[in-house]
Scaffold this motif. Sequence first.
Motif, short mmCIF file in Angstrom:
data_model
loop_
_atom_site.label_atom_id
_atom_site.label_comp_id
_atom_site.label_asym_id
_atom_site.label_seq_id
_atom_site.Cartn_x
_atom_site.Cartn_y
_atom_site.Cartn_z
N LYS A 507 0.83 -1.20 0.00
CA LYS A 507 0.00 0.00 0.00
C LYS A 507 0.87 1.25 0.00
CE LYS A 507 -3.43 -2.39 2.86
NZ LYS A 507 -4.08 -2.40 4.20
N PHE A 508 0.43 2.22 -0.78
CA PHE A 508 1.02 3.56 -0.71
C PHE A 508 -0.06 4.48 -0.15
CE2 PHE A 508 2.14 7.77 -2.04
CZ PHE A 508 3.52 7.79 -1.96
N ILE A 509 0.16 4.98 1.06
CA ILE A 509 -0.83 5.81 1.76
C ILE A 509 -0.45 7.28 1.60
CG2 ILE A 509 -2.00 6.25 3.95
CD1 ILE A 509 -2.51 3.46 2.73
N TYR A 510 -1.42 8.11 1.24
CA TYR A 510 -1.14 9.52 0.94
C TYR A 510 -0.83 10.35 2.19
CZ TYR A 510 -3.14 8.26 -3.59
OH TYR A 510 -3.40 7.65 -4.79
N GLY A 511 -1.31 9.92 3.34
CA GLY A 511 -1.06 10.66 4.56
C GLY A 511 -2.33 11.25 5.14
N GLU A 512 -2.25 11.67 6.39
CA GLU A 512 -3.44 12.16 7.10
C GLU A 512 -4.05 13.36 6.39
OE1 GLU A 512 -4.76 13.71 11.56
OE2 GLU A 512 -2.69 13.05 11.16
N GLY A 513 -5.36 13.27 6.14
CA GLY A 513 -6.07 14.37 5.51
C GLY A 513 -5.78 14.55 4.03
N ARG A 514 -5.12 13.57 3.43
CA ARG A 514 -4.76 13.64 2.01
C ARG A 514 -5.46 12.50 1.26
NH1 ARG A 514 0.10 15.96 0.42
NH2 ARG A 514 0.80 14.06 -0.61
N TYR A 515 -6.12 12.85 0.15
CA TYR A 515 -6.89 11.86 -0.59
C TYR A 515 -6.66 12.06 -2.09
CZ TYR A 515 -9.14 11.45 3.93
OH TYR A 515 -9.37 11.28 5.28
N GLY A 516 -6.89 11.00 -2.84
CA GLY A 516 -6.66 11.07 -4.27
C GLY A 516 -7.73 10.35 -5.07
N GLY A 517 -7.29 9.64 -6.10
CA GLY A 517 -8.23 8.96 -6.98
C GLY A 517 -7.58 7.76 -7.63
N GLU A 518 -7.92 7.54 -8.88
CA GLU A 518 -7.43 6.37 -9.61
C GLU A 518 -5.93 6.45 -9.85
OE1 GLU A 518 -9.06 4.47 -13.62
OE2 GLU A 518 -7.74 6.17 -14.01
N PRO A 519 -5.17 5.39 -9.53
CA PRO A 519 -3.75 5.35 -9.89
C PRO A 519 -3.61 4.99 -11.37
CG PRO A 519 -4.36 3.35 -8.72
CD PRO A 519 -5.58 4.22 -8.73
N CYS A 520 -2.71 5.68 -12.05
CA CYS A 520 -2.48 5.43 -13.48
C CYS A 520 -1.09 4.86 -13.67
CB CYS A 520 -2.65 6.74 -14.27
SG CYS A 520 -2.36 6.58 -16.05
N PHE A 521 -0.99 3.59 -14.09
CA PHE A 521 0.31 2.96 -14.29
C PHE A 521 0.85 3.31 -15.67
CE2 PHE A 521 2.96 -0.46 -15.96
CZ PHE A 521 3.93 -0.56 -14.97
N VAL A 522 2.11 3.77 -15.69
CA VAL A 522 2.78 4.13 -16.94
C VAL A 522 4.03 3.27 -17.07
CG1 VAL A 522 3.82 5.97 -18.30
CG2 VAL A 522 1.94 6.49 -16.72
N PRO A 523 4.09 2.35 -18.04
CA PRO A 523 5.31 1.56 -18.21
C PRO A 523 6.50 2.47 -18.51
CG PRO A 523 3.49 0.66 -19.51
CD PRO A 523 3.04 2.00 -19.00
N ARG A 524 7.66 2.11 -17.98
CA ARG A 524 8.85 2.94 -18.23
C ARG A 524 9.16 2.93 -19.71
NH1 ARG A 524 14.51 2.08 -17.71
NH2 ARG A 524 14.17 -0.02 -16.92
#
Length: 590
Positions: A507-524
């Motif tokens: 898990k990658f957690i954004y931190g307290e009071g921080r929120y996001g949305g869909e993660p977008c994977f980009v191949p190198r």
Amino acid sequence: MASSVSAPPAAPATVPAKSKKPSQLNPSSGGKTRKTNTAPARPMRAATPARRGGKAASSASGPSWNPLQQLAAAALDAVEERLVAGVLERAHPLPRTADPAVQIAGNYAPVGECPPHPRGGAPLPVAGRVPACLDGVYVRNGANPLHAPRAGHHLFDGDGMLHAVRLRGGRAESYACRFTETARLRQERAIGRAVFPKAIGELHGHSGVARLFLFGARSLCGVLDASQGIGVANAGLVYHNNRLLAMSEDDLPYHVRVTADGDLETVGRYDFGGQLDSAMIAHPKLDPATGELFALSYNVVSKPYLKYFYFTADGRKSPDVEIPVGAPTMMHDFAVTENHAIIPDQQIVFKLQEMVLGGSPVVYDKNKTSRFGVLPKRATDASQLQWVEVPDCFCFHLWNAWEDEVTGEIVVIGSCMTPADAVFNESGDGEESFRSVLSEIRLDTRTGTSRRRAVLSDADQVNLEAGMVNRQLLGRKTRYAYLAIAEPWPKVSGFAKVDLEAGTVEKFIYGEGRYGGEPCFVPRPDAGAGAAEDDGYVLCYVHDEARGASEMLVVNARDMRAEAAVKLPGRVPYGLHGTFIGGKELQRQA
């Protein structure tokens, strides 16, 4: 087994660029959600920057109505105000799923357009380092109502707005956000308020029937023009045949061009050269090997209720295949393998007659057994369609599917949601009862049977919604999925990298009071042949509710550690789905 990484502390917020204020029910830069069940505020008009070439009509001139249409518009406005809003809707409190005070409060509230920023060659400020190999633009779609709602409003009802960050040479060159200029938005901008019916927020009960009659009357009188579509283009994005397409399943796609300076320009409603005459769902599937685009279209009023079709890499459309279903069914997503299309026929159905009885037309049919149809991907008719029942299963999104060469089964990876109608209707248990379980579904077309299991153990269980696999492997066996952690629902507190083989999660957690949305994977981009499946980066927008600041994170997908945080000049509302378009693809845009 689960492990987690937290985002590093955010740097001080940058000063937001000055922009024209949007029309907002609850303007807030601090993201504090107002939870009262009050009536919607009076509508306010958003000042929208003009587009180059004059594509965005000015609302100052008003609609081009003749005197009779002006009289009809005034009369119908009076009916709406006095009968629909004043009588039918006043007597019924709004559920949370249609209450603007809930649906577009805090960082769900809309923002105004932002032209490419900064100007003059200076890049956006960055904490950390943007990988030099990332050359392209990350674009994310979302719902952003131009005008304040006059009645009920669901998050999915808002006008489509795209947010884009251009990356090149280890720099974040620009950020821009623009409305997708749908026919609906242009008309409402000219009129100065919301007029088209909101499919989820307004169309329920007797007031929903009345609003449909109002819409029909306005169209008949020429006050509104529905001939060019009524969609909002706020959900999906796909790049196909040198075109970026913005989509919602209530209309044709809209073609949007990314300009050389990172701006976003709506080219127009796109019918694939006159070949597409019906709406297309927001999640078509792009075959990474052939460049073909596979899609569905559903109709909630008349047969055929469901159609399947595809486009070749150069945009030629196949004949429609009518999929036999007994009633109009919610068909938000589907899946493809190397050789098949996987079409879900699940328990969320449309029953328009329920409005006459005072209910919602979006119904959870508990007597229906969910099933998945397996169809050859390039079929010309439904004669080879095979249905396999998957009881008690509702997947709003399907992440991937492939053929298992060992067992002969078709493997489908999706998030099974309960309650099945949680997105649309209010649950008596509220947020506490919501679950979205990442599941492996195995379909055996030889026996007509299925198996389903949770990918994660009970100890590691977490609500996972919105995300993707490495799209270079779509339709083929994948080991990893990158999915939003939908907790506390409906917010997203981080994202998960799930090992589908081992049943483990990082898990990658954004931190307290921080929120996001869909993660977008980009191949190198410079990984080369034989690169590991997870050799790439995850991009996502994150908002700090206490500071009122938004940024775009770049996370190394292999070790799940943040490499860069791009500071954005304004607030980015929580949104829906996105994609990454490489620099070479941008140069080939139509």
